[in-house]
Motif scaffolding. Structure first.
Motif, mmCIF file in Angstrom:
data_model
loop_
_atom_site.group_PDB
_atom_site.id
_atom_site.type_symbol
_atom_site.label_atom_id
_atom_site.label_comp_id
_atom_site.label_asym_id
_atom_site.label_seq_id
_atom_site.Cartn_x
_atom_site.Cartn_y
_atom_site.Cartn_z
ATOM 1 N N ASN A 16 0.833 -1.197 0.000
ATOM 2 C CA ASN A 16 0.000 0.000 0.000
ATOM 3 C C ASN A 16 0.876 1.259 0.000
ATOM 4 O O ASN A 16 0.642 2.189 -0.769
ATOM 5 N N ALA A 17 1.920 1.273 0.841
ATOM 6 C CA ALA A 17 2.820 2.425 0.894
ATOM 7 C C ALA A 17 3.547 2.615 -0.435
ATOM 8 O O ALA A 17 3.681 3.746 -0.922
ATOM 9 N N ALA A 18 3.996 1.515 -1.031
ATOM 10 C CA ALA A 18 4.699 1.605 -2.318
ATOM 11 C C ALA A 18 3.793 2.184 -3.401
ATOM 12 O O ALA A 18 4.224 3.016 -4.206
ATOM 13 N N ARG A 19 2.535 1.758 -3.423
ATOM 14 C CA ARG A 19 1.590 2.293 -4.416
ATOM 15 C C ARG A 19 1.346 3.777 -4.187
ATOM 16 O O ARG A 19 1.258 4.569 -5.135
ATOM 17 N N ASN A 20 1.244 4.191 -2.920
ATOM 18 C CA ASN A 20 1.030 5.604 -2.614
ATOM 19 C C ASN A 20 2.254 6.455 -2.949
ATOM 20 O O ASN A 20 2.126 7.575 -3.439
ATOM 21 N N ILE A 21 3.461 5.929 -2.717
ATOM 22 C CA ILE A 21 4.687 6.658 -3.062
ATOM 23 C C ILE A 21 4.803 6.788 -4.579
ATOM 24 O O ILE A 21 5.139 7.853 -5.098
ATOM 25 N N LEU A 22 4.511 5.714 -5.304
ATOM 26 C CA LEU A 22 4.547 5.763 -6.770
ATOM 27 C C LEU A 22 3.540 6.785 -7.295
ATOM 28 O O LEU A 22 3.858 7.583 -8.181
ATOM 29 N N ALA A 23 2.353 6.773 -6.733
ATOM 30 C CA ALA A 23 1.320 7.722 -7.157
ATOM 31 C C ALA A 23 1.747 9.161 -6.875
ATOM 32 O O ALA A 23 1.554 10.050 -7.709
ATOM 33 N N ALA A 24 2.338 9.398 -5.713
ATOM 34 C CA ALA A 24 2.812 10.747 -5.374
ATOM 35 C C ALA A 24 3.917 11.181 -6.333
ATOM 36 O O ALA A 24 3.979 12.346 -6.734
ATOM 37 N N GLY A 25 4.777 10.246 -6.706
ATOM 38 C CA GLY A 25 5.839 10.562 -7.665
ATOM 39 C C GLY A 25 5.285 10.954 -9.023
ATOM 40 O O GLY A 25 5.794 11.848 -9.683
ATOM 41 N N HIS A 26 4.218 10.281 -9.425
ATOM 42 C CA HIS A 26 3.569 10.589 -10.701
ATOM 43 C C HIS A 26 2.610 11.773 -10.592
ATOM 44 O O HIS A 26 2.107 12.248 -11.603
ATOM 45 N N GLY A 27 2.346 12.227 -9.351
ATOM 46 C CA GLY A 27 1.446 13.358 -9.155
ATOM 47 C C GLY A 27 -0.007 13.005 -9.418
ATOM 48 O O GLY A 27 -0.749 13.810 -9.977
ATOM 49 N N ARG A 28 -0.417 11.800 -9.041
ATOM 50 C CA ARG A 28 -1.801 11.389 -9.236
ATOM 51 C C ARG A 28 -2.244 10.515 -8.070
ATOM 52 O O ARG A 28 -1.459 10.189 -7.195
ATOM 53 N N LEU A 29 -3.491 10.128 -8.069
ATOM 54 C CA LEU A 29 -4.018 9.261 -7.020
ATOM 55 C C LEU A 29 -3.567 7.825 -7.235
ATOM 56 O O LEU A 29 -3.427 7.369 -8.365
ATOM 57 N N ALA A 30 -3.370 7.100 -6.158
ATOM 58 C CA ALA A 30 -2.961 5.695 -6.241
ATOM 59 C C ALA A 30 -4.062 4.840 -6.838
ATOM 60 O O ALA A 30 -3.808 3.749 -7.330
ATOM 61 N N VAL A 31 -5.281 5.343 -6.849
ATOM 62 C CA VAL A 31 -6.417 4.610 -7.394
ATOM 63 C C VAL A 31 -6.170 4.248 -8.864
ATOM 64 O O VAL A 31 -6.604 3.204 -9.342
ATOM 65 N N GLU A 32 -5.430 5.086 -9.546
ATOM 66 C CA GLU A 32 -5.173 4.882 -10.970
ATOM 67 C C GLU A 32 -4.063 3.868 -11.237
ATOM 68 O O GLU A 32 -3.803 3.513 -12.366
ATOM 69 N N ILE A 33 -3.370 3.396 -10.196
ATOM 70 C CA ILE A 33 -2.272 2.449 -10.367
ATOM 71 C C ILE A 33 -2.814 1.044 -10.227
ATOM 72 O O ILE A 33 -3.408 0.705 -9.209
ATOM 73 N N PRO A 34 -2.643 0.194 -11.251
ATOM 74 C CA PRO A 34 -3.193 -1.159 -11.192
ATOM 75 C C PRO A 34 -2.497 -2.022 -10.145
ATOM 76 O O PRO A 34 -1.301 -1.873 -9.917
ATOM 77 N N VAL A 35 -3.256 -2.900 -9.517
ATOM 78 C CA VAL A 35 -2.702 -3.842 -8.551
ATOM 79 C C VAL A 35 -2.125 -5.011 -9.319
ATOM 80 O O VAL A 35 -2.775 -5.588 -10.184
ATOM 81 N N LEU A 36 -0.875 -5.368 -9.037
ATOM 82 C CA LEU A 36 -0.220 -6.475 -9.724
ATOM 83 C C LEU A 36 -0.268 -7.726 -8.909
ATOM 84 O O LEU A 36 -0.214 -7.789 -7.775
#
Length: 137
Positions: free
Chosen positions: A117-137
């Motif tokens: 969860n933290a990794a997805r949120n950090i990735l989303a923050a890096g991309h400047g968007r919500l983590a909701v848009e990052i697919p779960v692998l």
């Protein structure tokens, strides 16, 4: 003997950081302060892992390769739901919450592994968007 161990650790970090830089187009890391963690009971683990060295190596290797490297503020990344973006009441809190590895969001009902969860949120923050848009692998 200590020098040999230090050299092996440094070699392993060089190889790992090179693999990451070769494989990734962008690298985002949390802004964990290894110097602050060294003053806690986790000191031996933090020093053994070489977090500070790894971040330094990634920074200069990314700069040399022309790859994006950013440190992201990781405050509340383990507690914010990466599915709905809320900061639910059911989240793990404080020092006592560190032992809780999985939790379920009271807002959307999704069960999270704390680190993923933290990794997805950090990735989303890096991309400047919500983590909701990052697919779960």
């Amino acid at each position: 003997m200590h020098a040999k161990i230090a050299n092996r650790r440094k070699d392993a970090l060089h190889k790992f950081s090179r693999k990451l830089v070769n494989r990734c187009g962008e690298i985002y890391v949390g802004n964990v302060s290894s110097l602050k963690l060294v003053k806690t009971t986790m000191a031996k683990s933090v020093l053994d892992a070489g977090w500070g060295q790894l971040k330094t190596m990634l920074d200069y290797k990314c700069a040399h390769a022309g790859i994006v490297f950013k440190e992201i503020d990781e405050a509340y990344t383990t507690q914010t739901c990466s599915s709905c973006g809320s900061l639910p009441e059911s989240r793990p809190k404080g020092i006592t919450g560190l032992g809780i590895r999985e939790w379920t969001c009271s807002g959307c009902g999704v069960t999270h592994d704390r680190d993923i969860n933290a990794a997805r949120n950090i990735l989303a923050a890096g991309h400047g968007r919500l983590a909701v848009e990052i697919p779960v692998l």
